[in-house]
Design a protein around this motif. Sequence first.
Motif, short mmCIF file in Angstrom:
data_model
loop_
_atom_site.label_atom_id
_atom_site.label_comp_id
_atom_site.label_asym_id
_atom_site.label_seq_id
_atom_site.Cartn_x
_atom_site.Cartn_y
_atom_site.Cartn_z
N GLY A 10 19.77 60.34 35.43
CA GLY A 10 19.53 61.67 35.61
C GLY A 10 18.13 62.02 35.74
O GLY A 10 17.45 63.05 36.49
N LEU A 11 17.42 61.26 34.97
CA LEU A 11 15.73 61.51 35.03
C LEU A 11 15.15 60.96 36.36
O LEU A 11 14.30 61.61 37.13
CB LEU A 11 14.98 60.76 33.89
N GLU A 12 15.73 59.93 36.99
CA GLU A 12 15.27 59.48 38.11
C GLU A 12 15.57 60.42 39.29
O GLU A 12 14.89 60.75 40.13
CB GLU A 12 16.16 58.01 38.52
N LYS A 13 16.97 60.81 39.11
CA LYS A 13 17.16 62.09 40.15
C LYS A 13 16.44 63.18 40.26
O LYS A 13 15.97 63.57 41.32
CB LYS A 13 18.80 62.60 39.93
N ASN A 14 15.99 63.73 39.07
CA ASN A 14 15.19 64.91 38.89
C ASN A 14 13.94 64.64 39.37
O ASN A 14 13.16 65.41 40.06
CB ASN A 14 15.08 65.36 37.25
N LEU A 15 13.32 63.20 39.04
CA LEU A 15 11.84 62.79 39.66
C LEU A 15 11.96 62.74 40.87
O LEU A 15 10.92 63.58 41.49
CB LEU A 15 11.68 61.53 38.88
N ARG A 16 12.86 62.39 41.69
CA ARG A 16 12.94 62.10 43.17
C ARG A 16 13.03 63.88 43.87
O ARG A 16 12.21 63.72 44.84
CB ARG A 16 14.14 61.40 43.50
N SER A 17 13.92 64.45 43.27
CA SER A 17 13.90 65.96 43.75
C SER A 17 12.43 66.50 43.54
O SER A 17 12.07 67.41 44.50
CB SER A 17 14.87 66.73 42.88
N GLU A 56 10.82 68.23 46.73
CA GLU A 56 10.44 69.59 46.78
C GLU A 56 8.88 70.11 46.88
O GLU A 56 8.53 71.18 47.64
CB GLU A 56 11.08 70.47 45.63
N HIS A 57 7.99 69.01 46.36
CA HIS A 57 6.84 69.54 46.69
C HIS A 57 5.92 68.77 47.61
O HIS A 57 4.73 68.77 48.10
CB HIS A 57 5.97 69.10 45.23
N GLY A 58 6.70 67.78 48.57
CA GLY A 58 6.35 67.24 49.64
C GLY A 58 5.35 66.01 49.23
O GLY A 58 4.24 65.66 50.11
N ILE A 59 5.69 65.43 48.03
CA ILE A 59 4.55 64.42 47.92
C ILE A 59 5.36 62.98 47.96
O ILE A 59 6.64 63.01 47.55
CB ILE A 59 4.38 64.39 46.24
#
Length: 197
Positions: A94-101, A105-108
């Motif tokens: 879950g943390l991995e998914k949030n991190l990738r999102s 979203e921020h184009g990083i």
Amino acid sequence: MNTEIISVGTELMTGSILNTNTQYLSKRLSELGFRVHNQTAVGDNRERLEKALNAALGNNDLIILTGGLGPTQDDLTKEAVAEALGRELYLDKGLEKNLRSFFKEHGIPFTDNNLKQAYLIEGSKALDNPDGTAPGIVVRSEDKAVFLLPGPPREMRNVFENEVVPILNELRSEEISSRYYQLTGIGESQAEDRIME
């Protein structure tokens, strides 16, 4: 509850930045009724951090660490806490998914070392950090509570107030009330002499 604050980061040891996290936490913990017995600052060195952590666990019920939760090789707080508690680290999907999102979203660009921030200590709980990518963590061990908070002051304060304070209110076993007086025109020795009783 006897409490220790451990601040992690070589930048604190070299004087590159002022350790405002410890000042903030000490004041807030006192207001909440927790006795801060020790404040420790440790550079980004796993061996010294584990030594400080083992000493803190031997003398305190509550330990709060700030810093060392980022993605780089010198961010070692989770590893040191896991080792001191005899726990494993695991990748939280879950943390991995949030991190990738977040990165998308921020184009990083997402580099593999960022996954380090999605690891949790066995038996711990992630604490939401809406201002950054490294979540806070709380882990209980017997009668001890250990909190890992992000190092950037704004992130640390928000995680503390929104996530940690509600947990501390459940842990608190007593109320401590303090009064502060501001005096002018009198030295401290004279003031003590007048109010000693």
